[in-house]
Design a protein around this motif. Structure first.
Motif, PDB file in Angstrom:
ATOM      1  N   PHE A 265       0.851  -1.196   0.000  1.00 22.70           N
ATOM      2  CA  PHE A 265       0.000   0.000   0.000  1.00 22.70           C
ATOM      3  C   PHE A 265       0.879   1.236   0.000  1.00 22.70           C
ATOM      4  O   PHE A 265       1.701   1.417   0.900  1.00 22.70           O
ATOM      5  CB  PHE A 265      -0.923  -0.022   1.221  1.00 22.70           C
ATOM      6  CG  PHE A 265      -1.811  -1.227   1.215  1.00 22.70           C
ATOM      7  CD1 PHE A 265      -3.007  -1.222   0.508  1.00 22.70           C
ATOM      8  CD2 PHE A 265      -1.415  -2.401   1.855  1.00 22.70           C
ATOM      9  CE1 PHE A 265      -3.810  -2.356   0.460  1.00 22.70           C
ATOM     10  CE2 PHE A 265      -2.215  -3.538   1.808  1.00 22.70           C
ATOM     11  CZ  PHE A 265      -3.411  -3.512   1.108  1.00 22.70           C
ATOM     12  N   ILE A 266       0.712   2.053  -1.020  1.00 20.32           N
ATOM     13  CA  ILE A 266       1.571   3.229  -1.168  1.00 20.32           C
ATOM     14  C   ILE A 266       0.713   4.481  -1.018  1.00 20.32           C
ATOM     15  O   ILE A 266      -0.223   4.700  -1.812  1.00 20.32           O
ATOM     16  CB  ILE A 266       2.257   3.215  -2.552  1.00 20.32           C
ATOM     17  CG1 ILE A 266       3.104   1.939  -2.663  1.00 20.32           C
ATOM     18  CG2 ILE A 266       3.101   4.459  -2.790  1.00 20.32           C
ATOM     19  CD1 ILE A 266       3.063   1.329  -4.020  1.00 20.32           C
ATOM     20  N   LEU A 267       1.012   5.281  -0.002  1.00 15.82           N
ATOM     21  CA  LEU A 267       0.311   6.560   0.143  1.00 15.82           C
ATOM     22  C   LEU A 267       0.728   7.430  -1.036  1.00 15.82           C
ATOM     23  O   LEU A 267       1.926   7.541  -1.335  1.00 15.82           O
ATOM     24  CB  LEU A 267       0.711   7.216   1.472  1.00 15.82           C
ATOM     25  CG  LEU A 267      -0.001   8.523   1.815  1.00 15.82           C
ATOM     26  CD1 LEU A 267      -1.509   8.300   1.996  1.00 15.82           C
ATOM     27  CD2 LEU A 267       0.584   9.135   3.089  1.00 15.82           C
ATOM     28  N   ILE A 268      -0.250   8.044  -1.700  1.00 20.13           N
ATOM     29  CA  ILE A 268       0.028   8.728  -2.970  1.00 20.13           C
ATOM     30  C   ILE A 268       1.105   9.793  -2.837  1.00 20.13           C
ATOM     31  O   ILE A 268       1.925   9.968  -3.728  1.00 20.13           O
ATOM     32  CB  ILE A 268      -1.280   9.271  -3.598  1.00 20.13           C
ATOM     33  CG1 ILE A 268      -1.014   9.741  -5.010  1.00 20.13           C
ATOM     34  CG2 ILE A 268      -1.923  10.374  -2.774  1.00 20.13           C
ATOM     35  CD1 ILE A 268      -2.184   9.651  -5.932  1.00 20.13           C
ATOM     36  N   LYS A 269       1.085  10.530  -1.711  1.00 25.07           N
ATOM     37  CA  LYS A 269       2.251  11.352  -1.379  1.00 25.07           C
ATOM     38  C   LYS A 269       2.285  11.565   0.129  1.00 25.07           C
ATOM     39  O   LYS A 269       1.243  11.513   0.784  1.00 25.07           O
ATOM     40  CB  LYS A 269       2.339  12.649  -2.189  1.00 25.07           C
ATOM     41  CG  LYS A 269       1.183  13.575  -2.189  1.00 25.07           C
ATOM     42  CD  LYS A 269       1.505  14.745  -3.131  1.00 25.07           C
ATOM     43  CE  LYS A 269       0.566  15.893  -2.885  1.00 25.07           C
ATOM     44  NZ  LYS A 269       0.537  16.904  -3.898  1.00 25.07           N
ATOM     45  N   GLU A 270       3.461  11.793   0.652  1.00 28.17           N
ATOM     46  CA  GLU A 270       3.664  11.689   2.095  1.00 28.17           C
ATOM     47  C   GLU A 270       2.892  12.714   2.925  1.00 28.17           C
ATOM     48  O   GLU A 270       2.616  12.487   4.084  1.00 28.17           O
ATOM     49  CB  GLU A 270       5.162  11.738   2.434  1.00 28.17           C
ATOM     50  CG  GLU A 270       5.846  10.380   2.294  1.00 28.17           C
ATOM     51  CD  GLU A 270       5.111   9.226   3.021  1.00 28.17           C
ATOM     52  OE1 GLU A 270       4.763   9.401   4.207  1.00 28.17           O
ATOM     53  OE2 GLU A 270       4.882   8.168   2.397  1.00 28.17           O
ATOM     54  N   ASP A 271       2.528  13.869   2.314  1.00 28.95           N
ATOM     55  CA  ASP A 271       1.891  14.880   3.167  1.00 28.95           C
ATOM     56  C   ASP A 271       0.362  14.807   3.189  1.00 28.95           C
ATOM     57  O   ASP A 271      -0.300  15.765   3.552  1.00 28.95           O
ATOM     58  CB  ASP A 271       2.353  16.289   2.765  1.00 28.95           C
ATOM     59  CG  ASP A 271       1.878  16.665   1.356  1.00 28.95           C
ATOM     60  OD1 ASP A 271       1.470  15.748   0.612  1.00 28.95           O
ATOM     61  OD2 ASP A 271       1.909  17.859   1.011  1.00 28.95           O
ATOM     62  N   ILE A 272      -0.202  13.665   2.834  1.00 30.17           N
ATOM     63  CA  ILE A 272      -1.663  13.557   2.891  1.00 30.17           C
ATOM     64  C   ILE A 272      -2.045  13.146   4.326  1.00 30.17           C
ATOM     65  O   ILE A 272      -2.389  11.995   4.618  1.00 30.17           O
ATOM     66  CB  ILE A 272      -2.218  12.596   1.810  1.00 30.17           C
ATOM     67  CG1 ILE A 272      -1.676  12.983   0.435  1.00 30.17           C
ATOM     68  CG2 ILE A 272      -3.754  12.639   1.790  1.00 30.17           C
ATOM     69  CD1 ILE A 272      -1.908  14.449   0.035  1.00 30.17           C
ATOM     70  N   VAL A 273      -1.936  14.125   5.187  1.00 29.24           N
ATOM     71  CA  VAL A 273      -2.139  13.917   6.622  1.00 29.24           C
ATOM     72  C   VAL A 273      -3.124  14.985   7.087  1.00 29.24           C
ATOM     73  O   VAL A 273      -2.954  16.161   6.769  1.00 29.24           O
ATOM     74  CB  VAL A 273      -0.790  14.094   7.362  1.00 29.24           C
ATOM     75  CG1 VAL A 273      -0.982  14.066   8.862  1.00 29.24           C
ATOM     76  CG2 VAL A 273       0.196  13.008   6.923  1.00 29.24           C
ATOM     77  N   CYS A 274      -4.144  14.572   7.830  1.00 25.18           N
ATOM     78  CA  CYS A 274      -5.051  15.557   8.433  1.00 25.18           C
ATOM     79  C   CYS A 274      -4.448  15.920   9.791  1.00 25.18           C
ATOM     80  O   CYS A 274      -4.502  15.104  10.722  1.00 25.18           O
ATOM     81  CB  CYS A 274      -6.445  14.973   8.608  1.00 25.18           C
ATOM     82  SG  CYS A 274      -7.525  16.104   9.525  1.00 25.18           S
ATOM     83  N   PRO A 275      -3.862  17.108   9.922  1.00 24.33           N
ATOM     84  CA  PRO A 275      -3.148  17.427  11.165  1.00 24.33           C
ATOM     85  C   PRO A 275      -4.054  17.367  12.384  1.00 24.33           C
ATOM     86  O   PRO A 275      -3.624  16.962  13.470  1.00 24.33           O
ATOM     87  CB  PRO A 275      -2.611  18.851  10.939  1.00 24.33           C
ATOM     88  CG  PRO A 275      -3.251  19.350   9.694  1.00 24.33           C
ATOM     89  CD  PRO A 275      -3.882  18.217   8.958  1.00 24.33           C
ATOM     90  N   ASN A 276      -5.327  17.706  12.212  1.00 23.67           N
ATOM     91  CA  ASN A 276      -6.230  17.721  13.371  1.00 23.67           C
ATOM     92  C   ASN A 276      -6.588  16.327  13.865  1.00 23.67           C
ATOM     93  O   ASN A 276      -6.911  16.147  15.034  1.00 23.67           O
ATOM     94  CB  ASN A 276      -7.500  18.501  13.032  1.00 23.67           C
ATOM     95  CG  ASN A 276      -7.226  19.994  13.021  1.00 23.67           C
ATOM     96  OD1 ASN A 276      -6.160  20.436  13.451  1.00 23.67           O
ATOM     97  ND2 ASN A 276      -8.163  20.769  12.526  1.00 23.67           N
TER      98      ASN A 276
END
Ligand code: 13P
Ligand code: SF4
Length: 317
Positions: A265-276
């Motif tokens: 499973f590859i996250l499409i790009k590393e910064d797809i993070v919901c900070p909240n």
């Protein structure tokens, strides 16, 4: 040892911990239920615990309180709001309705209790198409997420979905060119996307669905490699449960039985993070249970009206 201390406190206080799939993985070590927003709402309504600790964002804890008004609902970190939910308030909703009088109003659960209280029916990303279809209307108002609303419209024949201009900043970071370059790097991989993404991203995906939809699709698919176009927590859980590096035993995750146990499973790009979503740590959860903080309350009149919108959704789902 926060895990043992949390588990001890849970027993002593008859508490449950509900965790959204976007949480840091460590939260699953103490969570009783892990899932998407619809599943967690169901668990909040059904539990006979006295205390619900919600490891998710503010609107999810508010929904739990509306569904279980006699329980104490705690949010370990108050900072965990949802940027999309904060894009519309009741006054803005009234203005939106005034521009399109008489149309049914569907509100994504990613919204405040005040907004829910002035809508006809709620939906989540996993049941949005079904909910809009159930209205048998040619035109509906949809808020706050314009992308989910337009995705719903694309799935239904002859329904005009008029959307409010809200969006998820995390999902909109995924661009169509990210899908194209990920496909080049991983030929043969399937792209799985959340409907909060840009339409151009959804159009390029092999599957579009809610958090749980994506996880179920990946578990059951015979493909070996998946590009995950949604929040990092989904890719982390898939890799943990079905990935080649480590496999969760089938007794722990029943879906693992349907998996070949050698997927990537590859996250499409590393910064797809919901900070909240990432605020809550195990220490925060421990403190939340120990000191019974931070309690979520909802005005009784607003809660009663919002409950109507949520219950109508539950009846259709
Ligand atoms: P789900 O309804 O899929 O849990 O998603 C909630 C959410 O906040 C997506 O960004
Ligand atoms: Fe809200 Fe987007 Fe975070 Fe989901 S990912 S909680 S919609 S800000």
């Amino acid at each position: 040892m926060p895990v043992q201390k949390i588990n001890k406190l849970k027993k002593e206080k008859n508490a449950v911990i509900l965790a959204h799939c976007y949480q840091n993985l460590e939260v699953d070590e103490v969570a009783d239920y892990v899932g998407d927003s619809l599943y967690l709402s169901r668990m909040a309504a059904e539990t006979d615990a006295d205390i619900i600790v919600f490891a998710g964002v503010f609107f999810m804890a508010q929904t739990a309180k509306i569904l279980s008004p006699n329980k104490k609902v705690l949010l370990p970190r108050l900072e965990s709001g949802c940027l999309m939910a904060d894009m519309v308030n009741p006054a803005q909703l009234r203005e939106f309705k005034a521009k399109h009088p008489g149309l049914p109003v569907v509100c994504y659960v990613n919204s405040t209790a005040g907004v829910k209280s002035e809508c006809d029916i709620c939906c989540t990303s996993s049941n949005a198409v079904k909910i809009v279809k159930s209205l048998n209307a040619k035109e509906v108002l949809f808020l706050p997420d314009t992308y989910l609303g337009k995705y719903v419209e694309s799935q239904l024949d002859g329904v005009n979905v008029i959307t409010y201009p809200g969006f998820c900043p995390t999902h909109l970071r995924i661009r169509p060119e990210d899908v194209i370059s990920a496909r080049k790097k991983h030929p043969g991989a399937l792209v799985l996307a959340h409907p909060e993404c840009h339409k151009a991203v959804a159009d390029l995906a092999d599957y579009v669905g809610s958090t749980t939809g994506i996880m179920d699709f990946a578990a059951k698919s015979s493909a070996k490699t998946f590009i995950i176009a949604t929040e990092k927590g989904v890719a982390d859980r898939l890799q943990r449960d079905f990935g080649s590096r480590h496999c969760e035993p089938a007794e722990v995750n029943p879906l693992a039985k349907q998996s070949s146990h050698s997927k990537e499973f590859i996250l499409i790009k590393e910064d797809i993070v919901c900070p909240n979503m990432k605020w809550h740590t195990l220490d925060d959860i421990y403190n939340s249970l120990e000191f019974e903080q931070h309690e979520i309350t909802v005005d009784e009149d607003i809660a009663a009206k919002a409950l109507g919108s949520i219950e109508r959704m539950m009846e259709v789902s």
